[in-house]
Design a protein around this motif. Structure first.
Motif, short mmCIF file in Angstrom:
data_model
loop_
_atom_site.label_atom_id
_atom_site.label_comp_id
_atom_site.label_asym_id
_atom_site.label_seq_id
_atom_site.Cartn_x
_atom_site.Cartn_y
_atom_site.Cartn_z
N GLN A 96 27.77 3.48 -86.41
CA GLN A 96 28.39 2.27 -86.88
C GLN A 96 29.36 2.80 -88.03
OE1 GLN A 96 28.11 -1.06 -85.97
NE2 GLN A 96 26.52 -0.05 -84.59
N GLU A 97 29.05 3.66 -88.60
CA GLU A 97 30.00 4.29 -89.71
C GLU A 97 31.43 4.91 -89.14
OE1 GLU A 97 30.92 8.60 -92.52
OE2 GLU A 97 28.34 7.93 -91.69
N PHE A 98 31.15 5.60 -87.94
CA PHE A 98 32.58 6.01 -87.26
C PHE A 98 33.12 4.91 -86.40
CE2 PHE A 98 30.67 9.90 -88.74
CZ PHE A 98 31.94 10.63 -89.14
N LEU A 99 32.24 3.93 -86.27
CA LEU A 99 32.94 2.81 -85.46
C LEU A 99 33.95 2.22 -86.37
CD1 LEU A 99 30.31 1.02 -83.28
CD2 LEU A 99 32.38 2.10 -82.41
N ALA A 100 33.39 2.03 -87.70
CA ALA A 100 34.29 1.57 -88.89
C ALA A 100 35.47 2.09 -88.98
CB ALA A 100 33.19 1.13 -90.08
N ARG A 101 35.57 3.56 -88.71
CA ARG A 101 36.57 4.32 -89.11
C ARG A 101 37.33 4.61 -87.82
NH1 ARG A 101 33.69 9.37 -91.87
NH2 ARG A 101 36.07 10.34 -91.39
N SER A 102 37.08 3.98 -86.79
CA SER A 102 37.95 4.06 -85.44
C SER A 102 39.56 4.13 -85.71
CB SER A 102 37.57 3.14 -84.26
OG SER A 102 37.92 3.42 -83.17
N SER A 103 40.19 4.95 -85.21
CA SER A 103 41.72 4.92 -85.31
C SER A 103 42.15 3.94 -84.35
CB SER A 103 42.19 6.36 -85.22
OG SER A 103 43.55 6.30 -85.17
N GLU A 104 43.52 3.49 -84.71
CA GLU A 104 44.45 2.83 -83.81
C GLU A 104 45.52 3.57 -83.32
OE1 GLU A 104 45.40 -0.83 -85.53
OE2 GLU A 104 43.04 -1.96 -85.67
N LEU A 105 45.72 4.78 -83.78
CA LEU A 105 46.80 5.74 -83.46
C LEU A 105 46.72 6.14 -81.98
CD1 LEU A 105 47.04 8.10 -86.67
CD2 LEU A 105 48.33 5.83 -86.17
N GLU A 106 47.83 5.99 -81.26
CA GLU A 106 47.85 6.42 -80.04
C GLU A 106 47.70 7.96 -79.64
OE1 GLU A 106 47.87 4.50 -77.24
OE2 GLU A 106 47.95 2.62 -78.15
N SER A 107 48.01 8.88 -80.67
CA SER A 107 47.91 10.12 -80.91
C SER A 107 46.57 10.73 -80.83
CB SER A 107 48.86 10.63 -81.82
OG SER A 107 48.66 10.23 -83.27
N ASP A 108 45.85 9.86 -81.52
CA ASP A 108 44.33 10.36 -81.53
C ASP A 108 43.41 10.28 -80.35
OD1 ASP A 108 44.83 10.79 -84.24
OD2 ASP A 108 43.97 9.04 -84.79
N GLY A 109 42.40 11.27 -80.22
CA GLY A 109 41.68 11.09 -78.96
C GLY A 109 40.58 9.92 -78.85
N VAL A 110 40.40 9.75 -77.65
CA VAL A 110 39.25 8.71 -77.41
C VAL A 110 37.88 9.41 -77.00
CG1 VAL A 110 38.63 6.60 -76.04
CG2 VAL A 110 41.10 6.88 -76.89
N TYR A 111 37.04 9.10 -77.70
CA TYR A 111 35.66 9.89 -77.38
C TYR A 111 34.69 8.85 -76.92
CZ TYR A 111 37.81 13.61 -79.85
OH TYR A 111 38.72 14.77 -80.27
N LEU A 112 33.77 9.25 -75.84
CA LEU A 112 32.60 8.48 -75.38
C LEU A 112 31.66 9.04 -75.87
CD1 LEU A 112 31.81 6.43 -73.20
CD2 LEU A 112 31.53 8.34 -71.60
#
Length: 206
Positions: free
Chosen positions: A178-194
């Motif tokens: 939940q902590e890192f969901l709240a910090r999820s980035s909207e930058l297209e340059s950042d990676g998407v992690y499963l």
């Protein structure tokens, strides 16, 4: 409003099928034409048209209005089904989870491939008689003590915990997600992690 549990075996089979559910989802979100849903799903309009007719016959979708081309919408944005009508619980859970597990395995394979083209498996039995299995690169084998390749996270462990510690562990793991969901980035340059976090009693030990 009271919830209605769908238990028609044909309906249950369709809703538990990941590929069929993917075709139904756009119509659950909003009424649209088959062409519009085909663009969202990537399914050819002729194939999607077949499944829309099937959804209509099953009572999951209905035609909305009289305009042409025809517009279809799901009868609800929520369906509750009884999987026990068509399969045992373990098979149902496997069907729900398998697409995500397979996606994660593809992610692991890609990341391992980026780290090294040459991976080995090391089987080792501890003094306590426990079999361990670990991936290693040929470079790690030939240069013991050197820095290990930075693998994607995929830890498995057997822990003997009290009921209180197991509950605390479950809550802490959930809290980190939940902590890192709240910090999820909207930058297209950042990676998407499963991410997958799991904790259950080991069936081998009862």
């Amino acid at each position: 409003m009271a919830h209605v549990i769908l238990d028609d075996p044909q309906v249950v089979e369709v809703l538990l099928d990941h590929d069929r559910m993917r075709l139904l989802t756009p119509f659950m979100a909003a009424p649209m034409t088959i062409a519009q849903a085909a663009e969202i799903t990537g399914c050819p309009p002729t194939s999607l048209g077949y499944w829309v007719k099937r959804f209509v016959r099953l009572g999951l979708v209905r035609e909305v209005g009289t305009q042409r081309p025809a517009v279809f919408g799901a009868v609800s944005n929520e369906f509750i089904v009884d999987p026990s009508r068509v399969m045992p619980l373990e098979e149902m859970l496997s069907g729900v989870q398998r697409p995500s597990w397979e996606r994660m395995l593809r992610g692991y394979a890609r990341e391992y491939g980026r780290l090294s083209p040459d991976w080995l498996l090391r089987f080792h039995v501890t003094p306590e008689g426990v079999l361990t299995r670990r991936e290693l690169t040929r470079e790690e084998l030939e240069r013991p003590g050197g820095p290990a390749a930075q693998r994607p996270l995929g830890e498995w462990a057997l822990l003997r915990l009290s009921r209180e510690d197991a509950q605390a562990f479950r809550e802490r793991l959930s809290g980190v997600v939940q902590e890192f969901l709240a910090r999820s980035s909207e930058l297209e340059s950042d990676g998407v992690y499963l991410v997958h976090v799991g904790l259950t009693r080991d069936p081998v030990h009862g």
